[in-house]
Design a protein around this motif. Structure first.
Motif, mmCIF file in Angstrom:
data_model
loop_
_atom_site.group_PDB
_atom_site.id
_atom_site.type_symbol
_atom_site.label_atom_id
_atom_site.label_comp_id
_atom_site.label_asym_id
_atom_site.label_seq_id
_atom_site.Cartn_x
_atom_site.Cartn_y
_atom_site.Cartn_z
ATOM 1 N N TRP A 40 45.904 31.702 37.611
ATOM 2 C CA TRP A 40 46.487 32.663 38.540
ATOM 3 C C TRP A 40 45.490 32.978 39.656
ATOM 4 O O TRP A 40 44.295 33.124 39.419
ATOM 5 C CB TRP A 40 46.850 33.964 37.817
ATOM 6 C CG TRP A 40 47.310 35.037 38.758
ATOM 7 C CD1 TRP A 40 48.570 35.231 39.219
ATOM 8 C CD2 TRP A 40 46.501 36.047 39.376
ATOM 9 N NE1 TRP A 40 48.613 36.305 40.093
ATOM 10 C CE2 TRP A 40 47.348 36.824 40.199
ATOM 11 C CE3 TRP A 40 45.147 36.367 39.324
ATOM 12 C CZ2 TRP A 40 46.885 37.899 40.958
ATOM 13 C CZ3 TRP A 40 44.679 37.436 40.081
ATOM 14 C CH2 TRP A 40 45.543 38.195 40.876
ATOM 15 N N GLY A 41 46.007 33.078 40.862
ATOM 16 C CA GLY A 41 45.148 33.461 41.979
ATOM 17 C C GLY A 41 45.988 33.869 43.165
ATOM 18 O O GLY A 41 47.135 33.424 43.320
ATOM 19 N N SER A 45 43.136 31.646 47.439
ATOM 20 C CA SER A 45 42.110 31.803 46.402
ATOM 21 C C SER A 45 41.465 30.474 46.018
ATOM 22 O O SER A 45 40.467 30.464 45.287
ATOM 23 C CB SER A 45 42.722 32.442 45.151
ATOM 24 O OG SER A 45 43.728 31.602 44.601
ATOM 25 N N ARG A 47 43.454 27.852 44.728
ATOM 26 C CA ARG A 47 44.269 27.223 43.673
ATOM 27 C C ARG A 47 44.619 25.775 44.015
ATOM 28 O O ARG A 47 44.445 24.870 43.196
ATOM 29 C CB ARG A 47 45.573 28.001 43.462
ATOM 30 C CG ARG A 47 45.415 29.451 43.095
ATOM 31 C CD ARG A 47 46.755 30.080 42.737
ATOM 32 N NE ARG A 47 47.840 29.691 43.603
ATOM 33 C CZ ARG A 47 48.230 30.362 44.688
ATOM 34 N NH1 ARG A 47 47.584 31.455 45.054
ATOM 35 N NH2 ARG A 47 49.256 29.957 45.411
ATOM 36 N N CYS A 194 49.050 26.093 38.630
ATOM 37 C CA CYS A 194 48.516 27.226 39.375
ATOM 38 C C CYS A 194 49.680 28.075 39.860
ATOM 39 O O CYS A 194 50.686 27.538 40.344
ATOM 40 C CB CYS A 194 47.685 26.751 40.565
ATOM 41 S SG CYS A 194 46.089 26.043 40.088
ATOM 42 N N ASP A 196 50.909 32.152 41.657
ATOM 43 C CA ASP A 196 50.488 33.338 42.401
ATOM 44 C C ASP A 196 51.150 34.595 41.861
ATOM 45 O O ASP A 196 51.080 35.663 42.466
ATOM 46 C CB ASP A 196 50.799 33.186 43.891
ATOM 47 C CG ASP A 196 52.293 33.076 44.178
ATOM 48 O OD1 ASP A 196 53.092 33.054 43.215
ATOM 49 O OD2 ASP A 196 52.659 33.008 45.357
ATOM 50 N N GLY A 198 51.803 36.845 38.153
ATOM 51 C CA GLY A 198 51.358 37.001 36.774
ATOM 52 C C GLY A 198 52.386 36.619 35.741
ATOM 53 O O GLY A 198 52.029 36.235 34.618
ATOM 54 N N LEU A 201 52.138 33.303 33.769
ATOM 55 C CA LEU A 201 51.145 33.106 32.718
ATOM 56 C C LEU A 201 51.741 33.195 31.326
ATOM 57 O O LEU A 201 51.097 32.805 30.351
ATOM 58 C CB LEU A 201 50.034 34.154 32.857
ATOM 59 C CG LEU A 201 49.287 34.184 34.190
ATOM 60 C CD1 LEU A 201 48.344 35.381 34.234
ATOM 61 C CD2 LEU A 201 48.510 32.907 34.420
ATOM 62 N N SER A 209 41.975 33.021 35.717
ATOM 63 C CA SER A 209 42.126 33.589 37.054
ATOM 64 C C SER A 209 41.087 32.978 37.982
ATOM 65 O O SER A 209 39.974 32.651 37.556
ATOM 66 C CB SER A 209 41.972 35.110 37.026
ATOM 67 O OG SER A 209 40.660 35.484 36.641
ATOM 68 N N SER A 211 39.247 33.707 41.648
ATOM 69 C CA SER A 211 39.020 34.699 42.691
ATOM 70 C C SER A 211 37.625 34.518 43.255
ATOM 71 O O SER A 211 36.672 34.314 42.509
ATOM 72 C CB SER A 211 39.173 36.115 42.112
ATOM 73 O OG SER A 211 38.909 37.090 43.083
ATOM 74 N N ALA A 233 48.882 41.691 38.734
ATOM 75 C CA ALA A 233 47.761 41.834 39.651
ATOM 76 C C ALA A 233 47.718 43.274 40.125
ATOM 77 O O ALA A 233 48.742 43.880 40.431
ATOM 78 C CB ALA A 233 47.916 40.903 40.856
#
Length: 235
Positions: A40-41, A45, A47, A194, A196, A198, A201, A209, A211, A233
């Motif tokens: 997640w990002g 970020s 990804r 990947c 964006d 949550g 997941l 994650s 970041s 997030a």
């Protein structure tokens, strides 16, 4: 042996004439066969850069990427044994979806009858058989994601890399995409995706994650509890 390994990978991108951004900083990750690992990002970020490097499309500035112990050099093309899925890319190429799934196989010398059978099997596997005769621009986002995954599966890869599978998909149809992702490792394929959001997941073997260029979480499969709840997030 670890199936896919990123070892101390770093990547910098230059913006304009002066600013240099550390997209990835000393990133290490191990992925085993039959795993679903989700990163997640936020937007920008890194990804997509992470997946391109893992696929062998882009070379890291430092560090190494190995598939089954074989070093991937980042030659600008997707490495053998890896399927790379980015839904935006399916708009490329003429003809119906089925033809697109066959085309790459024919280029590798697969007999036409076998290529056609594999294409139908892949579309069936992802729940997109009804898309076979449509052209890419006629698909909605959820259909495009499924066809993109089918395009990756048709090569029968050891590892499937999926970039933003739920972005732009209607909320009511995201669960179906996530259910598909959770089912794919059961076929023996390792999945690195990947997201964006949550909610993407949920059901992953490992949720990580990304970041400020740093990958955090359980970076190897030695201990990997299934994620039961979505991660939200903050901010």
């Amino acid at each position: 042996m670890t199936l896919l390994e990123l070892a101390h990978v770093a990547k910098r991108h230059r913006h304009g004439t002066r600013q240099v951004v550390d997209v990835l900083r000393d990133v290490s990750l191990e992925l085993d066969r039959g795993e679903l690992v989700v990163v997640w990002g936020l937007r920008r970020s890194g990804r997509s850069t992470l997946l391109r490097i893992a696929a062998g499309i882009e070379a890291p500035d430092t560090g190494a990427v190995r598939l089954g112990g074989r070093d991937l050099r980042g030659a600008g093309t997707i490495a053998s044994g890896i399927g790379y899925c980015r839904p935006e890319l399916i708009a490329e190429g003429p003809g119906p979806v089925l033809d697109g799934l066959m085309r790459a196989q024919l280029a590798l010398g697969v007999r036409r009858a076998h290529a056609r059978a594999r294409a139908w099997d892949a579309l069936e596997r992802v729940g997109a058989r009804h898309c076979a005769e449509h052209r890419a621009h006629e698909l909605d986002r959820a259909e495009a994601v499924r066809v993109c995954i089918a395009r990756g599966l048709v090569q029968r890869p050891a590892v499937l890399l999926i970039d933003d599978p739920t972005t732009g998909v209607e909320i009511t149809r995201r669960d179906g995409i996530l259910e598909l992702l959770r089912s794919l490792p059961g076929d023996g394929t390792a999945i690195l995706a990947c997201v964006d959001n949550g909610t993407g997941l949920v059901g992953a073997d490992r949720a990580l994650s990304l970041s400020h260029g740093e990958l955090r979480g359980l970076l190897s499969p030695e201990y990997a509890p299934v994620v039961e709840l979505p991660v939200r997030a903050s901010g």
